[in-house]
Design a protein around this motif. Structure first.
Motif, mmCIF file in Angstrom:
data_model
loop_
_atom_site.group_PDB
_atom_site.id
_atom_site.type_symbol
_atom_site.label_atom_id
_atom_site.label_comp_id
_atom_site.label_asym_id
_atom_site.label_seq_id
_atom_site.Cartn_x
_atom_site.Cartn_y
_atom_site.Cartn_z
ATOM 1 N N UNK A 66 29.450 17.909 -1.841
ATOM 2 C CA UNK A 66 29.504 18.029 -3.295
ATOM 3 C C UNK A 66 30.357 19.220 -3.715
ATOM 4 N N UNK A 67 30.221 20.319 -2.994
ATOM 5 C CA UNK A 67 31.019 21.502 -3.333
ATOM 6 C C UNK A 67 32.486 21.270 -3.001
ATOM 7 N N UNK B 272 34.039 18.843 -5.201
ATOM 8 C CA UNK B 272 33.766 19.242 -6.586
ATOM 9 C C UNK B 272 33.236 18.058 -7.371
ATOM 10 N N UNK B 273 32.368 17.309 -6.741
ATOM 11 C CA UNK B 273 31.874 16.104 -7.357
ATOM 12 C C UNK B 273 30.376 16.004 -7.125
ATOM 13 N N UNK B 274 29.590 16.081 -8.193
ATOM 14 C CA UNK B 274 28.134 16.096 -8.036
ATOM 15 C C UNK B 274 27.592 14.776 -7.521
ATOM 16 N N UNK C 99 33.990 25.881 -5.892
ATOM 17 C CA UNK C 99 33.429 25.284 -7.107
ATOM 18 C C UNK C 99 34.250 25.640 -8.348
ATOM 19 N N UNK C 100 35.006 26.720 -8.296
ATOM 20 C CA UNK C 100 35.864 27.089 -9.434
ATOM 21 C C UNK C 100 37.192 26.337 -9.383
ATOM 22 N N UNK D 122 32.509 14.872 -15.277
ATOM 23 C CA UNK D 122 31.991 14.698 -13.933
ATOM 24 C C UNK D 122 33.080 14.798 -12.881
ATOM 25 N N UNK E 98 31.479 22.357 -12.047
ATOM 26 C CA UNK E 98 30.561 21.230 -12.087
ATOM 27 C C UNK E 98 29.125 21.582 -11.786
ATOM 28 N N UNK E 99 28.886 22.784 -11.304
ATOM 29 C CA UNK E 99 27.539 23.131 -10.886
ATOM 30 C C UNK E 99 27.054 24.346 -11.662
#
Lengths: 340, 437
Positions: free
Chosen positions: A83-84, A87-89, A225-226, A339, B105-106
């Motif tokens: 996910x990190x 960058x996609x939950x 994540x940034x 998203x 996103x988090x």
């Protein structure tokens, strides 16, 4: 100002660890034969070596519960990391075609009759692991152009590979000997079994090495994540991080899939649940996800064994039944945010 | 390495240090050459704005500085060292980047994000120490987000989030701050606020600022130098006054502008003239000669110019507001010496221009012995069959002892078309164009 310190890091991890131990003890005592806590402790500390209870506990329940814990932890940790990185939950450990590849490998083993047990070792896990690893290697090579790996290509190629393997699996299922269809379906649904301690040891080693490699990249995941470009501008060696991550995450996902089949949703929902409670710092998220994933799958397996005993439900059904609604809730909750 | 030009007069500290040097840098994505042969220096402590049309290579240049990409040819030196030989973490200690916008996103708290700037200084897996937290606190106070430090970064407004990202960039303790259109998603007051902050850092901390900007006026106001890129090459590099020139902007942006000094800051101020037509095309439509004076014609000239007509004017006294505006608009005019009566020569030149025009427009202004010939020329023009639109002179205009009034009567008799005001005039001109087409 609150920021992560060693104490604020250790506290949730210790709590989760204790919770895992308690869950495992409860799970050990429940089943067709109830074994009370005192006896469990006696057996586990080798004070009692003989008897049905000891056999059930050591040969059946304990390996099975350890199996659930390792698989759950492995899936959750690779979910958190994918996910990190992507960058996609909505990413999970299977998104990059690992599930398709592993399933194909496993089914080839079943069809060829290679899922026989050699001494203590079945060849099926090796086939599943190789299937997943080869697939991710191919996908990674295709997505890589001019020394860089594009995340969007990876995702798309992963989806296509999964669809392709699904077709191959259906094809094989349709032409194969009817007796083997049951085995295939059972494996595809995801199952926790009681492997030998030797298999457990090998799988644990893989998962341990992979998790450690990922844990040491925790800060890099925070920065990624940034955005990839931002992370690289802040000093992250992006390509190295990606290489290590893909290697380590496929290693542990492949290991998990090889002994448990396709268990969905653990890698998706556990990291999100942990983020909601403990925040997104991967130094805390990665170990907490492992512990929470382990707890989650041990409970799911406990339910699978006991809900309509003596019939067992595949544990993949339980995780999907919990995961589906959670997934929708997550999607709804994030509606306002971009998203992808 | 470039040294100060007056090295014999300056002490060592005064000598301009090159922060970044580019030597014949080329860059291409695939086979498409994006940057061509760039060579220039960026000095320590300067504020450089990179401007240019879309696709001119601005962002690519910035990405070269942060080494997201590497030059295909040539060399970029950071403080004298080849930038490609510097380790990423070391580079992050010297250069930090504020991107256009950052979606995360988090859920991360603002403090978490700001502390990420400490990454190049910390060991793997270690926790932030007191001095790291202190650094983050200072940066957040400076960017005025300290009160938001525990909030989820995604719950912040665009302006707040961008300030948090700037705070993060500052905790990297950089010597150079790269900003890529970092205010494009912000509203006006936040934009100014953040630019003021950046300028303050530039002056107080002697931070070298390099930003990519679409807003020429903000660039003009804050930057020491502007780098104008066009099609991947340096078009011009210099102070805002040297770069923001009418012909340069027209060349590069294919857009017609006025450049005046900002009444507030004194920096050159670019006013775009909104026209859908390119200059060459609009000249063909209509040529209008404007007769005016006393500065009362300037509004008229500007309006007609913006409409896209080719404008001439006369006779105007040098120093008159009309003449100054005309000069700024770049229109050709018949001129007379300051405070002098219109000479025979000027009168004839004016008549000549009237003959070349498709239409003559006369505004209202006061008439005395000195400029009465601007009225007489109308009669001459009418005689030659020219069309005249004349704005009703509702001023107390006659300072000639009755001559002016008489000439106005004659103009009316001989076919001059009178309109009430500028609005009417524009309507009349529009109908005329429709008739023509």
């Amino acid at each position: 100002m609150k920021s992560l310190t060693f104490t604020s890091w250790l506290k949730p991890i210790l709590i989760l660890f204790l919770l895992l131990i308690v869950t495992m003890l409860i799970s050990l005592s429940l089943g067709s034969v109830r074994i009370d806590l005192k006896e469990i402790i006696h057996i586990l500390s080798f004070q009692v070596k003989e008897g049905t209870d000891a056999t059930i506990l050591l040969k059946v329940r304990l390996p099975r519960i350890l199996n659930a814990a390792i698989v759950g932890g492995a899936l959750a940790i690779s979910g958190a990391v994918f996910q990190a990185l992507l960058r996609n939950p909505l990413a999970d450990p299977y998104i990059l075609g690992i599930s398709g590849g592993s399933a194909f490998g496993a089914i080839v083993a079943i069809v060829l009759g290679l899922d026989i047990v050699l001494g203590e070792f079945s060849l099926l896990p090796i086939f599943a692991f190789l299937g997943g690893a080869i697939t991710i290697y191919i996908i990674y090579s295709i997505a890589r152009s001019r020394g860089k790996v594009s995340i969007y290509s990876l995702l798309l190629i992963g989806v296509i590979f999964n669809a392709f393997f699904a077709a191959l699996i259906m094809f094989i299922t349709s032409i194969v000997d009817f007796n083997k269809v049951g085995d295939i379906v059972f494996w595809l649904m995801g199952n926790i079994t009681s492997p030998s301690f030797f298999v457990l040891g090998v799988i644990s080693l893989y998962v341990f090495i992979g998790s450690l490699l990922l844990f040491f990249r925790a800060k890099e995941f925070n920065l990624i994540c940034l955005g990839e470009e931002s992370a690289s501008q802040m000093g992250v060696d992006l390509e190295k991080t990606k290489r290590i991550t893909f290697f380590a995450a496929s290693l542990i996902t492949g290991a998990a899939v090889s002994i448990a089949g396709l268990i969905g949703f653990v890698g998706l929902i556990v990291p999100h649940a942990v983020r909601l409670i403990l925040g997104s710092d991967h130094r805390l998220l990665i170990p907490s996800s492992f512990l929470s994933g382990a707890i989650f799958l041990v409970i799911a397996d406990m339910l699978a064994r006991n809900i309509i005993a003596p019939t067992e439900i595949p544990v993949g059904v339980i995780t999907a039944l919990c995961g589906g609604p959670f997934f929708l809730w997550l999607l709804k909750r994030n509606e306002k945010r971009p998203f992808f | 390495m470039k040294r100060g030009r007056f090295f014999n007069l300056l002490t060592d500290e005064d000598i301009e240090m090159s922060m970044i040097e580019l030597m014949n840098v080329f860059f291409a994505y695939d086979k498409e050459l994006v940057l061509k042969d760039l060579s220039f220096d960026i000095h320590q402590g300067e504020f450089l704005s990179i401007i240019g049309p879309n696709g001119s290579g601005k962002t690519t240049l910035l990405r070269l500085f942060s080494r997201v990409i590497e030059p295909k040819m040539g060399e970029i030196r950071l403080k004298g060292k080849d930038i490609n030989k510097i380790k990423r973490k070391e580079l992050a200690k010297t250069i930090s980047v504020v991107p256009q916008d950052s979606f995360i996103n988090f859920p991360f708290s603002v403090l978490d994000v700001v502390l990420m700037g400490r990454y190049p200084y910390l060991e793997n897996l270690s926790f932030e120490k007191k001095e790291d937290l202190e650094m983050a606190r200072k940066a957040m106070i400076l960017t005025d987000i300290f009160h938001l430090s525990q909030r989820d970064i995604n719950d912040l407004s665009g302006g707040e989030r961008q300030r948090a990202i700037i705070a993060r960039a500052l905790t990297q303790q950089p010597e150079i701050l790269l900003l890529d259109e970092f205010t494009s998603s912000l509203d006006l007051n936040h934009k100014i606020e953040i630019y003021e902050l950046i300028k303050r850092l530039n002056i107080e901390k002697s931070l070298t600022i390099i930003n990519v900007s679409h807003d020429l006026n903000i660039a003009s106001e804050y930057a020491d130098r502007l780098l104008l890129l066009n099609e991947g090459s340096i078009h011009s590099l210099g102070t805002p006054r040297e770069v923001l020139k009418r012909d340069i902007i027209r060349d590069v942006f294919e857009c017609n502008v006025l450049i005046e000094d900002s009444p507030v800051t004194g920096s050159p101020y670019v006013i775009p003239l909104n026209s859908n037509l390119r200059i060459e095309d609009r000249r063909k439509i209509l040529r209008i000669h404007v007769i005016s004076g006393e500065g009362r014609g300037s509004v008229l000239m500007r309006r007609l110019f913006i409409r896209g007509f080719e404008i001439t004017a006369g006779v105007l006294n040098i120093g008159d507001t009309d003449q100054i505006v005309g000069e700024a608009l770049g229109i050709s005019m018949v001129l007379e010496k300051p405070f002098s009566a219109i000479s025979e020569q000027a009168f004839l030149q004016n008549l000549e221009m009237i003959e070349k025009a498709d239409l003559v427009v006369m505004g209202k202004f006061r008439i005395g012995k000195g400029n009465v010939r601007n009225l007489e020329v109308v009669l001459e023009g009418l005689k030659r069959g020219k069309e005249f639109f004349i704005v009703d002179n509702d001023l107390d205009y006659d300072f000639t002892g009755g001559d002016a009034k008489r000439i106005y009567e004659l103009i009316r008799e001989r076919g001059g078309i009178f309109v009430k005001n500028h609005k009417d005039l524009m309507k009349k001109i529009d109908t005329k164009i429709k008739d023509m087409v």
